[in-house]
Motif scaffolding. Structure first.
Motif, short mmCIF file in Angstrom:
data_model
loop_
_atom_site.label_atom_id
_atom_site.label_comp_id
_atom_site.label_asym_id
_atom_site.label_seq_id
_atom_site.Cartn_x
_atom_site.Cartn_y
_atom_site.Cartn_z
N PRO A 74 55.99 47.14 41.52
CA PRO A 74 55.45 47.78 42.72
C PRO A 74 56.83 47.74 43.78
N ALA A 75 57.52 48.37 44.75
CA ALA A 75 58.46 49.21 45.53
C ALA A 75 58.16 48.33 46.57
N GLU A 76 59.98 47.52 46.77
CA GLU A 76 59.85 46.96 48.32
C GLU A 76 59.81 47.75 49.61
N TYR A 77 58.74 46.82 50.26
CA TYR A 77 58.67 47.55 52.09
C TYR A 77 59.58 47.47 52.51
N ILE A 78 59.63 48.51 53.39
CA ILE A 78 61.36 48.23 54.30
C ILE A 78 60.40 48.22 55.93
N PRO A 79 60.49 47.13 56.15
CA PRO A 79 59.63 47.02 57.64
C PRO A 79 60.38 48.18 59.08
N THR A 80 59.52 48.75 59.46
CA THR A 80 59.89 49.27 61.22
C THR A 80 60.86 48.46 61.56
N ASP A 81 61.78 48.83 62.42
CA ASP A 81 62.61 48.60 63.40
C ASP A 81 61.52 47.63 64.38
N SER A 82 60.07 48.12 64.84
CA SER A 82 59.12 47.52 65.98
C SER A 82 58.27 46.35 64.74
N GLU A 83 58.41 46.52 63.33
CA GLU A 83 57.80 45.42 62.45
C GLU A 83 58.93 43.82 62.66
N GLN A 84 60.50 44.36 62.62
CA GLN A 84 61.49 43.57 62.32
C GLN A 84 61.31 43.13 64.04
N ILE A 85 61.47 43.79 64.80
CA ILE A 85 61.87 43.08 66.36
C ILE A 85 60.09 42.19 66.32
N SER A 86 59.31 42.58 66.35
CA SER A 86 58.28 41.20 66.27
C SER A 86 58.63 40.22 65.62
N GLN A 87 58.77 40.29 64.10
CA GLN A 87 58.74 39.46 63.30
C GLN A 87 60.17 38.07 64.04
N LEU A 88 61.50 38.95 64.51
CA LEU A 88 62.61 38.00 65.44
C LEU A 88 61.67 37.29 66.52
N SER A 89 60.61 38.23 66.77
CA SER A 89 60.44 37.51 68.43
C SER A 89 59.91 36.75 68.35
N ASN A 90 58.54 36.32 67.04
CA ASN A 90 57.80 35.57 66.69
C ASN A 90 58.88 34.23 66.01
N GLU A 91 59.71 34.71 65.25
CA GLU A 91 60.22 33.71 64.71
C GLU A 91 61.39 32.65 65.82
N ASN A 92 62.08 33.57 66.47
CA ASN A 92 62.69 32.63 68.08
C ASN A 92 61.82 32.41 68.45
N ALA A 93 60.39 32.11 68.91
CA ALA A 93 59.45 31.16 70.08
C ALA A 93 59.52 30.34 69.06
N GLU A 94 58.97 30.13 67.70
CA GLU A 94 59.25 28.68 67.16
C GLU A 94 60.04 27.98 66.84
N LEU A 95 60.85 28.28 66.82
CA LEU A 95 62.59 28.17 66.56
C LEU A 95 62.84 27.37 68.36
N THR A 96 62.57 27.94 69.26
CA THR A 96 62.50 27.40 70.62
C THR A 96 61.69 26.53 70.50
N ILE A 97 60.98 26.60 70.09
CA ILE A 97 59.32 25.25 70.61
C ILE A 97 59.80 23.95 69.52
N ALA A 98 60.54 24.53 68.03
CA ALA A 98 61.18 23.02 67.48
C ALA A 98 61.91 22.74 68.14
N LEU A 99 62.95 23.07 69.05
CA LEU A 99 64.08 22.67 69.49
C LEU A 99 63.84 22.19 70.79
N ALA A 100 62.70 22.48 71.67
CA ALA A 100 62.62 21.32 72.81
C ALA A 100 61.46 20.17 72.10
N ASP A 101 61.16 20.48 70.48
CA ASP A 101 60.48 19.45 70.32
C ASP A 101 61.39 18.31 70.35
#
Length: 108
Positions: A74-101
């Motif tokens: 199977p060929a490697e999937y290359i995420p689109t810019d919008s998919e990368q932005i969405s993924q990074l936004s989700n990761e950022n939200a999770e890290l923000t919650i972890a840091l707040a905790d």
């Protein structure tokens, strides 16, 4: 002045193996699809370049495979810019919650 931004498209022939014949720049999907059908037959198609493939690789049932001799993987999937932005936004939200905790736990 409006600018047109071309995208890369994978052109796949209409053979049983669905062989990648070309990767070319087009302004939109319809233009790429017409070119694929004109060059490689009525069942040929174009797909936006989202998989790391090259000429000679294959597509079976919508899944792209890299070909190395007799081996297909199977060929490697290359995420689109919008998919990368969405993924990074989700990761950022999770890290923000972890840091707040952590900060909340330290001040208690």
């Amino acid at each position: 002045m409006k600018r047109e931004f071309a995208k890369a498209f994978i052109l796949v022939d209409n053979s049983e193996d669905g062989t990648v014949q070309n990767i070319a720049m087009f302004n939109d999907y319809e233009e790429a699809n017409r070119a694929a059908r004109a060059a490689y037959g009525d069942d040929a198609f174009a797909e936006e370049y989202k998989w790391l493939v090259q000429t000679g690789d294959r597509c079976h049932k919508g899944i792209f495979y890299t070909v190395d001799g007799d081996m297909e993987e199977p060929a490697e999937y290359i995420p689109t810019d919008s998919e990368q932005i969405s993924q990074l936004s989700n990761e950022n939200a999770e890290l923000t919650i972890a840091l707040a905790d952590l900060i909340g736990g330290v001040s208690e």
